[in-house]
Motif scaffolding. Sequence first.
Motif, PDB file in Angstrom:
ATOM      1  N   ASN A  87      61.114  66.462  32.739  1.00 49.06           N
ATOM      2  CA  ASN A  87      62.137  66.623  32.001  1.00 49.06           C
ATOM      3  C   ASN A  87      61.440  66.941  30.683  1.00 49.06           C
ATOM      4  OD1 ASN A  87      64.392  66.140  30.265  1.00 49.06           O
ATOM      5  ND2 ASN A  87      64.248  64.283  30.321  1.00 49.06           N
ATOM      6  N   ARG A 151      66.427  66.107  41.380  1.00 51.17           N
ATOM      7  CA  ARG A 151      67.405  66.707  40.282  1.00 51.17           C
ATOM      8  C   ARG A 151      67.318  68.292  40.212  1.00 51.17           C
ATOM      9  NH1 ARG A 151      66.011  62.789  34.858  1.00 51.17           N
ATOM     10  NH2 ARG A 151      67.221  61.075  35.539  1.00 51.17           N
ATOM     11  N   ILE A 230      73.404  65.783  35.092  1.00 46.25           N
ATOM     12  CA  ILE A 230      72.420  64.699  35.603  1.00 46.25           C
ATOM     13  C   ILE A 230      73.121  63.421  35.188  1.00 46.25           C
ATOM     14  CG2 ILE A 230      70.488  63.452  35.276  1.00 46.25           C
ATOM     15  CD1 ILE A 230      69.075  65.800  34.437  1.00 46.25           C
ATOM     16  N   GLU A 234      74.869  60.841  38.274  1.00 52.40           N
ATOM     17  CA  GLU A 234      74.305  59.460  38.458  1.00 52.40           C
ATOM     18  C   GLU A 234      75.698  58.654  38.281  1.00 52.40           C
ATOM     19  OE1 GLU A 234      71.618  59.262  35.473  1.00 52.40           O
ATOM     20  OE2 GLU A 234      69.679  59.913  36.452  1.00 52.40           O
TER      21      GLU A 234
END
Length: 362
Positions: A87, A151, A230, A234
């Motif tokens: 990230n 991801r 993302i 989730e």
Amino acid sequence: MNTLVVILLFGSLLLLSFLLIANPVNVNKKANFWFGLVLFFWSSFWLEEILVLIRLDIQSNLFWLPIRFFQFLTPVVFYYSIAYYANPNFRYGRKDFIHFLFPIILLIVLMVNQFYSDNANLSLVLIALVIIQAFYFIVLSYIKIQKHKQRIRLFSSNTFQIDLKWLELIILAIFTLVAFIGIYNLLFVEADLNLFANIVSLSIVYFIAYNSLKQKEIFLLDENERNLIISSEEQTETNKRKLITDDELKSQKEHLIKLMDDQKPYLDSELSLAQLAELMNFTPHQLSYLINAAFEESFFWFVNRYRVQRVKELLLDKENEHLTILGIAFESGFNSKTSFNTTFKKISGQTPSEFKKNGAAL
């Protein structure tokens, strides 16, 4: 022989550290900066031997204690470099500063040990703590990479060269090396690291150099789009906010299927969520929601189902008998033999060779 390996190790680590920090290819900037620091700190483990070679004997604690602290920092910095690869907008939280307690504790134990003139028991405690710290951050880094693999399937149709497989292999190699060195040091507390360990370390460094210098930019989406995708992924189904109405979802699903059938964008091995979203006149966030809600899968699996189907059709076509299976895979949008074989078996339940053999028998 060992002297030559030590020189190669120290010099290679310093050079690779400089290249990653300077980052002339301008990719994964923060991650490469931190990883460059890792290699710089790692090189210090051979500094003492280099100083002996150039006949410079430094005994002062004012010199060596900061060096030891940087050495103790190496696993921590390695973990944060992985965090930035996974990230690029990673930010420190309060809990992250707990990790820096490890090198501080190790430094205190080292200073106490030196005060007691290198007590054998304290030396063993120090070695054990170093091993525990190394294993702890190796496990954390491995977990971080596994989450990263999940991801990137939200954004990319091909994860080859951006799935950090090379770092995963490095972690496994370092795990093995740490275990070997730890056992060696526990059995032979006063002995120097032997030639075998240095050769293994040099091999790891060359492997790092090969992969880090050919790496690609991992995240092409901007931060806002990436975080939206993302965060929506989730959320639970009951809490997921609808971006498209049920009626529009059905029509846009048909539109997407028609686009995939007519224009065949999946044949582009570099197809990304952003590129397909542009063809749909959607934002990446909207397209991600459409694929997840209408097809109940991620972007990666959605696109690769079309590629696998294309491979099946070409394999069953007798006009393509002159082509290899791998050649057909590349024609269908895959860009890696390993990822092709893995993805094909995951989707179809059999290997490409088994499918071709069974298909020919029909």
